[in-house]
Design an enzyme around this catalytic site. Structure first.
Site, short mmCIF file in Angstrom:
data_model
loop_
_atom_site.label_atom_id
_atom_site.label_comp_id
_atom_site.label_asym_id
_atom_site.label_seq_id
_atom_site.Cartn_x
_atom_site.Cartn_y
_atom_site.Cartn_z
N HIS A 242 7.46 -27.24 26.63
CA HIS A 242 7.69 -27.15 28.08
C HIS A 242 8.15 -25.76 28.54
O HIS A 242 7.46 -25.08 29.30
CB HIS A 242 8.77 -28.17 28.50
CG HIS A 242 8.50 -29.57 28.08
ND1 HIS A 242 7.57 -30.37 28.73
CD2 HIS A 242 9.03 -30.34 27.09
CE1 HIS A 242 7.55 -31.57 28.16
NE2 HIS A 242 8.43 -31.57 27.16
C1 BDR Z 1 12.62 -30.52 29.81
O1 BDR Z 1 13.68 -31.34 29.36
C2 BDR Z 1 14.31 -30.75 28.26
O2 BDR Z 1 14.62 -31.72 27.32
C3 BDR Z 1 13.40 -29.66 27.77
O3 BDR Z 1 14.15 -28.60 27.21
C4 BDR Z 1 12.68 -29.24 29.00
O4 BDR Z 1 13.40 -28.26 29.73
C5 BDR Z 1 11.32 -31.28 29.69
O5 BDR Z 1 11.35 -32.43 30.47
#
Ligand code: BDR
Ligand code: CA
Length: 313
Positions: A242
């Site tokens: 992500h």
């Molecule tokens: C986001 O949630 C976190 O767990 C990850 O680091 C990312 O920023 C994804 O939904």
């Protein structure tokens, strides 16, 4: 001239990769500071993880601050089930020798924006938007001074990952997110719609390890840990990566595509709390307050990451 940024983060294996990508790219990106926020795990651990990541990169001159320990109005929701008890399980990173700076992270954000020339500082948000929301509430004069806010958060066509309707970062602090999306600064958002296309396949993770440096090995170990939850959940050939979409967008915006539209944050409904309601088809006349990134070229994304992480120790 390198673009000045502040990284606001809850590291997080994918946050760590996003930070490393920025720190590996000093010609294009000048990291003024890194601010930790509560999210994947608690604030103290996230701040410690940020220090570890900075030490891993060898860029120990970059200051790290601690911001808010909990969302503006809600009880903190964390994600140890994805990231492990430390938030950064996987690699065996040493206890950091580097210390946090003394000022509160929110004050660092405010002071930096008030000091630097207008529209020269970009805020990169990789976690819940608590620190940014708090900074905007404490000093509203920062809003017109922000060059851009580039954030990982939200989802629309892909809907939610923490609830059926909401993505984790927005869900954790929807009031802060609503404040940010209403602030009138330019916003580029990297929702699940694009991050779910950036799959860390076994071959891509192996390419990080094959770099042969300590950073590549640590990143491969991080992703080896954090992917196990997503692989089971989605059944895909790799887990989504992500947060590096944020820093990759600064370096190579041509990898990504999307459109400007209105994005509103649901703060009232129990069922859809934290949903990012994106008017992607322009069916309302609500103002276009964000660029919603929907697509990305994953081969180009991983090639960029591999090439840049090879520049680190
Ligand atoms: C986001 O949630 C976190 O767990 C990850 O680091 C990312 O920023 C994804 O939904
Ligand atoms: Ca994150």
């Amino acid at each position: 001239m390198a673009r000045k940024i502040i990284i606001d983060t809850d590291p997080g294996q994918d946050d760590a990769v996003a930070i490393l990508l920025a720190l590996a790219s000093p010609e294009e990106i000048h990291v003024l500071g890194i601010v930790a926020v509560a999210g994947n795990v608690g604030l103290a651990q996230n701040a410690k993880n940020a220090l570890k990541v900075v030490e891993l990169s060898g860029r120990t001159e970059v200051p790290v601050y601690a911001g808010c320990p909990r969302p503006l109005m809600r009880k903190l929701v964390t994600a140890e089930h994805v990231h492990g008890q430390t938030g950064l399980d996987g690699p065996d990173l040493p206890e950091p020798a580097k210390k946090l700076e003394t000022p509160h992270g929110v004050d660092f954000i405010i002071e930096t924006l008030m000091r630097e020339p207008e529209n020269t500082v970009t805020l990169c948000a990789l976690g819940p938007l608590t620190n940014l929301g708090m900074a905007l509430a404490k000093e509203p004069r920062i809003a017109p001074r922000i060059q851009e806010i580039v954030l990982m958060g939200g989802a629309y066509f892909e809907v939610g990952n923490i609830t059926p309707a909401a993505e984790f970062n927005i869900y954790v602090d929807p009031e802060a997110a609503a404040t940010v999306f209403a602030c009138a600064a330019p916003i580029a958002m990297m929702p699940l719609d694009v991050t779910h296309r950036m799959l860390a396949t076994p071959a891509r993770v192996a390419a990080f390890r094959a770099i042969g440096n300590r950073t590549g090995a640590a990143v491969a170990d991080m992703l080896g840990f954090s992917e196990r939850f997503d692989l089971e959940k989605y059944g895909w050939q790799g887990a989504p990566l992500h947060d590096p979409c944020v820093t990759a967008y600064l370096l190579a915006p041509e990898i990504f595509s999307g459109r400007k539209c209105n994005v509103e944050i649901e703060t009232n409904s129990e069922l859809t709390r934290g949903m990012t309601v994106a008017d992607y088809w322009h069916v309302t006349d609500r103002p276009h307050n964000a660029t919603f990134i929907r697509e990305g070229n994953s081969d180009a994304f991983y090639a960029l990451l591999t090439e840049r992480l090879a520049r680190l120790p």
